[in-house]
Design an enzyme around this catalytic site. Structure first.
Site, PDB file in Angstrom:
ATOM      1  N   MET A  48       0.641  -1.160  -0.120  1.00  0.00           N
ATOM      2  CA  MET A  48      -0.009   0.126   0.053  1.00  0.00           C
ATOM      3  C   MET A  48       0.921   1.219  -0.044  1.00  0.00           C
ATOM      4  O   MET A  48       0.395   2.156   0.692  1.00  0.00           O
ATOM      5  CB  MET A  48      -0.831   0.125   1.288  1.00  0.00           C
ATOM      6  CG  MET A  48      -2.084  -1.018   1.151  1.00  0.00           C
ATOM      7  SD  MET A  48      -2.949  -1.436  -0.366  1.00  0.00           S
ATOM      8  CE  MET A  48      -4.030   0.184  -0.206  1.00  0.00           C
ATOM      9  N   HIS A 106      -3.788  -5.872  -9.477  1.00  0.00           N
ATOM     10  CA  HIS A 106      -4.834  -4.831  -9.155  1.00  0.00           C
ATOM     11  C   HIS A 106      -6.199  -5.386  -9.373  1.00  0.00           C
ATOM     12  O   HIS A 106      -6.628  -6.183 -10.590  1.00  0.00           O
ATOM     13  CB  HIS A 106      -4.553  -3.585 -10.209  1.00  0.00           C
ATOM     14  CG  HIS A 106      -5.647  -2.558  -9.803  1.00  0.00           C
ATOM     15  ND1 HIS A 106      -5.385  -1.557  -8.555  1.00  0.00           N
ATOM     16  CD2 HIS A 106      -6.494  -1.973 -10.569  1.00  0.00           C
ATOM     17  CE1 HIS A 106      -6.240  -0.552  -8.972  1.00  0.00           C
ATOM     18  NE2 HIS A 106      -7.143  -0.984  -9.990  1.00  0.00           N
ATOM     19  N   LEU A 150       5.424   3.467  -5.226  1.00  0.00           N
ATOM     20  CA  LEU A 150       7.000   3.540  -5.217  1.00  0.00           C
ATOM     21  C   LEU A 150       7.329   4.902  -5.977  1.00  0.00           C
ATOM     22  O   LEU A 150       6.566   4.962  -6.913  1.00  0.00           O
ATOM     23  CB  LEU A 150       7.490   2.267  -5.882  1.00  0.00           C
ATOM     24  CG  LEU A 150       7.114   0.918  -4.797  1.00  0.00           C
ATOM     25  CD1 LEU A 150       7.096  -0.340  -5.758  1.00  0.00           C
ATOM     26  CD2 LEU A 150       8.093   0.874  -3.591  1.00  0.00           C
ATOM     27  N   GLU A 180      -7.935 -13.414  -8.283  1.00  0.00           N
ATOM     28  CA  GLU A 180      -6.550 -13.314  -8.159  1.00  0.00           C
ATOM     29  C   GLU A 180      -5.557 -14.111  -7.602  1.00  0.00           C
ATOM     30  O   GLU A 180      -4.399 -14.408  -8.412  1.00  0.00           O
ATOM     31  CB  GLU A 180      -6.460 -12.109  -7.266  1.00  0.00           C
ATOM     32  CG  GLU A 180      -7.372 -10.589  -7.633  1.00  0.00           C
ATOM     33  CD  GLU A 180      -7.179  -9.684  -6.360  1.00  0.00           C
ATOM     34  OE1 GLU A 180      -5.903  -9.488  -5.878  1.00  0.00           O
ATOM     35  OE2 GLU A 180      -8.109  -9.063  -5.944  1.00  0.00           O
TER      36      GLU A 180
HETATM   37  C1  GRF Z   1      -5.753  -7.512  -3.420  1.00  0.00           C
HETATM   38  O1  GRF Z   1      -7.060  -7.316  -3.894  1.00  0.00           O
HETATM   39  C2  GRF Z   1      -4.959  -6.996  -4.538  1.00  0.00           C
HETATM   40  O2  GRF Z   1      -5.301  -6.825  -5.733  1.00  0.00           O
HETATM   41  C3  GRF Z   1      -4.742  -5.347  -3.707  1.00  0.00           C
HETATM   42  O3  GRF Z   1      -4.490  -5.440  -2.864  1.00  0.00           O
HETATM   43  C4  GRF Z   1      -5.323  -6.569  -2.130  1.00  0.00           C
HETATM   44  C5  GRF Z   1      -4.281  -7.350  -1.435  1.00  0.00           C
HETATM   45  O4  GRF Z   1      -5.074  -8.719  -0.788  1.00  0.00           O
HETATM   46  N1  GRF Z   1      -3.692  -5.097  -4.794  1.00  0.00           N
HETATM   47  P1  GRF Z   1      -3.957  -9.594  -0.163  1.00  0.00           P
HETATM   48  O5  GRF Z   1      -3.191  -8.936   1.032  1.00  0.00           O
HETATM   49  O6  GRF Z   1      -3.135 -10.313  -1.091  1.00  0.00           O
HETATM   50  O7  GRF Z   1      -5.012 -10.608   0.604  1.00  0.00           O
END
Ligand code: GRF
Length: 196
Positions: free
Chosen positions: A93, A112, A96, A177
């Site tokens: 979060m 993302h 960079l 994801e």
């Molecule tokens: C995921 O939804 C990712 O796409 C976004 O942040 C979230 C992270 O979730 N960038 P995790 O920490 O991998 O569970």
């Protein structure tokens, strides 16, 4: 096969990180997860990584205040000291700096939770609901200095269903994801040759 040394940058629960660690256990996977680095000491993913026998490190963002250059320099130092050749952002979060991104160009990817270029930035699932789209999904992409703007590597589509909330849509996308990120990393590592 030489397995490339992969570092994963996290800030939170690390469920994508866990999906990558699990996938990289396969004999034919072209990468090994050599380090999980968190920007927060309380990230849940740190304990999960340690439990899987993966080395962990913390570069606590709170120690650096607004000095993004110094924070990124420390991350770069920790990564290079660990011999990391390729970096995956997974719920990291912090934005960079352009300098860091250029140093890792071609060896730095992110996931993302939207179908980029739609819904860049924060809360993309809420943005998708507000826009009234009928499909959304996730994108694994190369990282460039502009946020969520790098070339796409792979995408997965999920439906947006009637009655969806931010939570229900996020959960559906997250499942996708966890399948997409390991596949995309495999594909990129099979092509990329690390800089000397
Ligand atoms: C995921 O939804 C990712 O796409 C976004 O942040 C979230 C992270 O979730 N960038 P995790 O920490 O991998 O569970």
């Amino acid at each position: 096969m030489t397995r490339k040394r992969v570092g994963i940058l996290i800030s939170g629960r690390g469920s994508n990180m866990q999906a990558l660690i699990k996938a990289a256990r396969a004999d034919d996977y072209p990468g090994q997860i050599a380090l999980v680095l968190s920007s927060r000491p309380d990230a849940g993913g740190l304990a999960a990584a340690a439990a899987q026998g993966v080395a962990t490190a913390v570069v606590d963002q709170a120690r650096f205040g607004r000095d993004r250059e110094a924070f990124d320099a420390e991350i770069h130092r920790v990564l290079t000291t660990a011999g990391i050749e390729f970096v995956c952002l997974a719920g990291f979060m912090r934005i960079l700096t352009a300098g860091f991104v250029r140093r890792w160009e071609g060896r730095l990817i992110n996931i993302h939770p939207s179908l980029l270029p739609a819904f860049r930035g924060l809360k993309p699932q809420a943005q998708a609901l507000a826009a009234g789209v009928s499909v959304s999904g996730c994108t694994v992409h190369h990282v460039v200095p502009d946020l969520d703007a790098g070339p796409s590597i792979a995408q997965a589509v999920v439906p947006v269903l009637p009655g969806d909330t931010e939570e229900s849509l996020s959960a559906r996308i997250l499942e996708a994801e966890h399948r997409l990120y390991p596949e995309a990393l495999r594909a990129v590592l099979s092509q990329a040759s690390p800089k000397p």
